[in-house]
Design an enzyme around this catalytic site. Structure first.
Site, short mmCIF file in Angstrom:
data_model
loop_
_atom_site.label_atom_id
_atom_site.label_comp_id
_atom_site.label_asym_id
_atom_site.label_seq_id
_atom_site.Cartn_x
_atom_site.Cartn_y
_atom_site.Cartn_z
N ASN A 82 31.68 15.47 14.29
CA ASN A 82 30.47 16.09 14.02
C ASN A 82 29.31 15.05 14.42
O ASN A 82 28.16 15.45 14.35
CB ASN A 82 30.41 16.50 12.79
CG ASN A 82 30.33 15.44 11.79
OD1 ASN A 82 30.78 14.20 12.02
ND2 ASN A 82 29.86 15.72 10.28
N ASP B 37 28.06 12.28 13.75
CA ASP B 37 27.29 11.53 12.61
C ASP B 37 27.58 10.27 12.57
O ASP B 37 27.15 9.31 11.71
CB ASP B 37 27.61 12.00 11.18
CG ASP B 37 28.93 12.04 10.49
OD1 ASP B 37 29.79 11.63 11.08
OD2 ASP B 37 28.94 12.27 9.29
N ASP C 6 36.08 11.12 10.68
CA ASP C 6 36.43 12.14 9.77
C ASP C 6 37.58 12.90 9.99
O ASP C 6 38.69 12.67 10.96
CB ASP C 6 35.59 13.19 9.67
CG ASP C 6 34.77 13.63 11.28
OD1 ASP C 6 35.88 14.02 11.82
OD2 ASP C 6 33.77 13.64 11.59
N ASP D 32 46.43 6.79 1.16
CA ASP D 32 46.10 5.50 0.40
C ASP D 32 45.80 5.72 -1.15
O ASP D 32 44.83 6.66 -1.32
CB ASP D 32 45.23 4.73 1.22
CG ASP D 32 45.51 3.33 1.19
OD1 ASP D 32 45.68 2.87 0.20
OD2 ASP D 32 45.17 2.86 2.34
N ASP E 286 47.72 0.78 -3.08
CA ASP E 286 46.86 -0.33 -2.70
C ASP E 286 47.16 -1.62 -3.83
O ASP E 286 47.31 -1.28 -5.08
CB ASP E 286 45.47 -0.10 -2.80
CG ASP E 286 44.56 -1.25 -2.34
OD1 ASP E 286 44.60 -1.54 -1.20
OD2 ASP E 286 43.43 -1.42 -3.26
N GLU F 134 51.51 -2.07 -0.98
CA GLU F 134 50.61 -3.27 -0.61
C GLU F 134 50.93 -4.42 -1.55
O GLU F 134 50.48 -4.35 -2.69
CB GLU F 134 49.26 -2.94 -0.18
CG GLU F 134 48.67 -4.07 0.53
CD GLU F 134 47.49 -4.70 0.14
OE1 GLU F 134 46.66 -5.19 1.06
OE2 GLU F 134 46.76 -4.42 -0.78
N HIS G 255 43.88 -3.00 8.43
CA HIS G 255 42.31 -2.75 8.65
C HIS G 255 41.85 -4.31 7.95
O HIS G 255 40.45 -4.38 7.61
CB HIS G 255 42.02 -1.71 7.99
CG HIS G 255 42.42 -1.47 6.44
ND1 HIS G 255 43.55 -1.72 6.03
CD2 HIS G 255 41.66 -1.75 5.01
CE1 HIS G 255 44.00 -1.64 4.79
NE2 HIS G 255 42.73 -2.01 4.26
N ASP G 256 42.51 -5.17 7.29
CA ASP G 256 42.24 -6.40 6.87
C ASP G 256 42.56 -7.58 7.61
O ASP G 256 42.12 -8.57 6.86
CB ASP G 256 43.12 -6.60 5.40
CG ASP G 256 42.69 -5.38 4.37
OD1 ASP G 256 41.61 -4.98 4.42
OD2 ASP G 256 43.63 -5.39 3.52
O1 ISL Z 1 41.30 -9.24 2.73
C1 ISL Z 1 41.94 -9.63 1.58
C2 ISL Z 1 40.89 -10.62 0.58
O2 ISL Z 1 40.84 -12.17 1.22
C3 ISL Z 1 43.16 -9.68 0.93
O3 ISL Z 1 43.58 -10.34 0.15
C4 ISL Z 1 43.04 -8.07 0.78
O4 ISL Z 1 41.96 -8.02 -0.40
C5 ISL Z 1 44.15 -7.74 -0.03
O5 ISL Z 1 45.37 -7.59 0.87
C6 ISL Z 1 44.17 -6.57 -0.95
O6 ISL Z 1 43.74 -5.47 0.24
C7 ISL Z 1 43.62 -4.35 -0.24
O7 ISL Z 1 42.78 -4.08 -1.58
C8 ISL Z 1 41.40 -4.58 -1.17
C9 ISL Z 1 40.90 -3.90 -0.03
O8 ISL Z 1 39.42 -4.33 0.32
C10 ISL Z 1 41.66 -3.86 1.27
O9 ISL Z 1 41.07 -3.35 2.23
C11 ISL Z 1 42.92 -3.22 0.76
O10 ISL Z 1 43.81 -3.18 1.99
C12 ISL Z 1 40.75 -3.85 -2.61
O11 ISL Z 1 41.24 -2.43 -2.93
CA CA Z 2 31.84 12.63 11.42
#
Ligand code: ISL
Ligand code: CA
Length: 631
Positions: free
Chosen positions: A101, A103, A107, A176, A275, A346, A417-418
């Site tokens: 959309n 923005d 999404d 997640d 997580d 994770e 994503h980290d």
């Molecule tokens: O990126 C880190 C911090 O230094 C990693 O240690 C990360 O926080 C860790 O792998 C946990 O990650 C997950 O939980 C976090 C979130 O920010 C991350 O995106 C997620 O993948 C807290 O929920």
């Molecule tokens: Ca959107």
């Protein structure tokens, strides 16, 4: 085995957790394992380490190990081939995947539109990073309502449509679940604050105490102490001050989490990624962390929760109470109707042995875990600006695979994503970008285990040349700059999580076809050719390579389920292995360096089926990768 101060290093090494801890410390400090695994050191008693590291250090080690279960026995008979062993997973970061959309925020309807793309790629299961209601202090990893969808992502109906569409295409979908902590806007926390003696008072770690005295010395992963002051109370947060740790010791909390799981299973999802799930059990009394461990690992207090006293018990309970679909016969596998939906943890800090404890089928806890020990080479952290040597990855896999029993299984991934993009970490030279992308794909998709692709990896995404702090969005990066000042820019640029979070590149139109609006985060890589549209029609592209390889993996079970045997392990820059099942044999060989390499094993009768080149000539090209059938 019972470990005490008189136990030897050999005893510690024989304990699953003990071995993981020693190896973690070696990895962190960059010291070679040779120094530990030798008879002289093996005979040393733990207490002697107290002379150097202090008595507390030894005591914390002893305490940790006496909490760890024994290694699981191997099952009698064959282990079941569950769908997730043969599957290829794809992680979507919904905020940055597709914006329907305009923005500026990705999404659920955007993901729905792109399902044909994922199906063509050969994806079996899509994993969505958080989509539940959240004030987004940590991009959805701070949930304020586990049963509704984040406004900007869409509605529950959008999710229902997405689930149905995945299933129609024979794909599964997992979500997640962030349940180590909630957002401070979650009604549980609001109520806990308002009525500390009430129903939710014990859902969190709320502590009385004066404003000057923190309850302990634990530090947060996002800078500063792990305690936030609210009114006359302290509350624990391992991540941002708005992400408050749940007290899993409270059975009501555990019941809530199991109910949330069941709620979404009833909507048809096929499992969850959990997580930081290994952090859920904190040591009773929340004792101070050891200063030396804190220094070595960069965070203080970790030893009291990365493998807490009740971790295995809570996970087995969650498996039983949450991840079990009634009315479905076990073994009857169908998308949307698995008796035992997939449970992926994770688990930062978990090594091979803890991984086996968490995922061994006999222990009925989780199916897969993400361990992170391979994402930086020995002695390095994410913030270092250095070149990742793929020989480290090779040693990591050889070691990991050799320690798995026939019942064990592992996850395979290089990105999420980290973390920054793997191509950039290994070799940012643009001349190698495509070739290196394919090399990494080859390792990922032909190793024994379950591969996870992170969005953009399949088109060779690289790190971004963020110009300055205003281009960043991630709280972790911003906090570091706040705490350490502009001098930290270089380190933040090396390790920022935002590299992986910029919009997906669909085509050459503005904002890469991600949105017609203003994207919530902007990409800073202008290279031509690295979009889906550009690669779809280019047979030499990274994308087409991924597609070919996934298809090959699907049509030849030897490449997913087959045994693995590494050869020429000592030859530097050369990584080669056989996969074999039911008489079908495959040979995979890779040049791990950006330089030509003399080819070995030229006498093998091979047919190249997928590869970066058409011929097995005498010299391998830089980052050459071949997947060959042995005739
Ligand atoms: O990126 C880190 C911090 O230094 C990693 O240690 C990360 O926080 C860790 O792998 C946990 O990650 C997950 O939980 C976090 C979130 O920010 C991350 O995106 C997620 O993948 C807290 O929920
Ligand atoms: Ca959107």
């Amino acid at each position: 085995m019972n470990i005490d101060r008189n136990s030897t290093i050999a005893d510690v090494y024989a304990d699953p957790l003990g071995r993981d801890i020693i190896e973690k410390l070696l990895l962190q400090t960059g010291i070679s394992a040779f120094w530990i695994r030798n008879p002289l050191v093996f005979r040393l008693r733990l207490k002697y380490f107290g002379w150097f590291f202090g008595k507390d250090f030894v005591d914390s080690l002893v305490e940790l190990m006496n909490n760890s279960p024994d290694a699981p026995p191997v099952l009698d008979g064959p282990t079941p081939v569950t769908w997730w062993k043969r599957a290829v997973f794809y992680q979507v970061y919904p905020r940055s995947f597709a914006d329907s959309n305009d923005d500026g925020i990705g999404d659920l309807p955007g993901i729905l539109e792109k399902l044909p793309y994922l199906e063509d790629l050969g994806i079996d299961c899509v994993w969505l990073s958080p989509i539940f209601a959240s004030p987004n202090k940590d991009m959805g990893y701070d949930i304020s309502d586990y049963r509704s969808i984040m406004t900007e992502m869409g509605t529950v109906d959008d999710l229902r449509r997405l689930i149905a569409a995945c299933h129609e295409r024979g794909m599964r979908i997992i979500l997640d679940l962030v349940a180590n902590h909630t957002s401070d806007e979650h009604p549980w926390f609001q109520d806990a604050l308002a009525n500390p003696e009430g129903e939710h008072g014990d859902y969190y770690f709320l502590r009385d105490g004066d404003a000057e005295t923190l309850p302990n010395n634990w530090t947060s992963f996002f800078s500063g102490p792990a305690w936030r002051r609210i009114g006359d109370k302290w509350v624990l947060h391992l991540f941002t001050p708005e992400q408050l740790d749940l007290n899993w010791q409270n059975p009501a909390v555990r019941r809530e989490v199991a109910d949330i799981v069941k709620f979404w299973l009833a909507e048809g999802i096929d499992g969850f990624r959990l997580d930081v799930i290994n952090y859920i059990s904190k040591r009773e009394g929340l004792p101070n962390g050891n200063a030396i461990v804190g220094k070595l690992l960069g965070f203080t207090g970790i030893e009291h929760y990365f493998h807490g006293p009740h971790l295995h018990e809570y996970l087995a309970e969650l498996r039983r109470e949450g991840f079990t679909r009634s009315g479905v016969e076990p073994g009857q596998e169908a998308v949307g109707a698995d008796a035992s939906p997939v449970m992926i943890g994770e688990t930062p800090g978990a090594g091979v042995e803890v991984g086996r404890l968490l995922t061994s089928p006999q222990r009925s806890e989780m199916d897969l875990i993400f361990s992170f020990d391979h994402l930086e080479t020995s002695g390095h952290v994410r913030w270092d600006d250095y070149a990742y040597d793929l020989n480290f990855l090779k040693r990591y896999y050889i070691d990991y695979q050799s320690r798995l029993s026939s019942d064990d299984w592992m996850s395979l991934f290089f990105e999420n994503h980290d973390n920054p993009r793997m191509i950039s970490k290994v070799n940012p030279d643009p001349r190698f970008r495509t070739q290196l992308g394919k090399t990494l794909a080859t390792i990922l998709l032909t190793m024994r285990g379950t591969p996870f692709i992170f969005q953009g990896q399949e088109i060779g995404a690289i790190n971004q040349a963020f110009p300055d702090e205003t281009a960043l969005r991630d709280v972790e990066s911003l906090n570091i700059l706040k705490a350490e000042g502009p001098g930290a820019w270089k380190k933040v640029l090396a390790g920022s999580r935002d590299h992986a979070r910029v919009p997906m590149r669909w085509n050459r139109s503005e904002n890469w076809g991600f949105t017609k609006g203003t994207p919530w985060i902007k990409a800073y890589d202008d290279s031509v050719g690295y979009s889906v549209a550009a690669q779809e029609h280019n047979p030499d592209s990274v994308l087409r390579y991924y597609r070919d390889l996934i298809q090959l993996r699907h049509s030849h079970p030897a490449l997913s389920m087959g045994s693995i045997r590494f050869i020429d392990q000592k030859v530097k820059n050369y990584f080669a292995w056989f996969r074999e099942q039911d008489g079908e044999r495959w040979f995979i060989e890779v040049n791990l360096s950006g330089r030509p390499l003399r080819r070995r094993n030229r006498e093998l009768p091979l047919t190249i089926v997928v590869g970066t080149t058409k011929e097995r000539s005498a010299v391998m090209e830089p980052y050459e990768a071949l997947v060959c059938k042995v005739s």
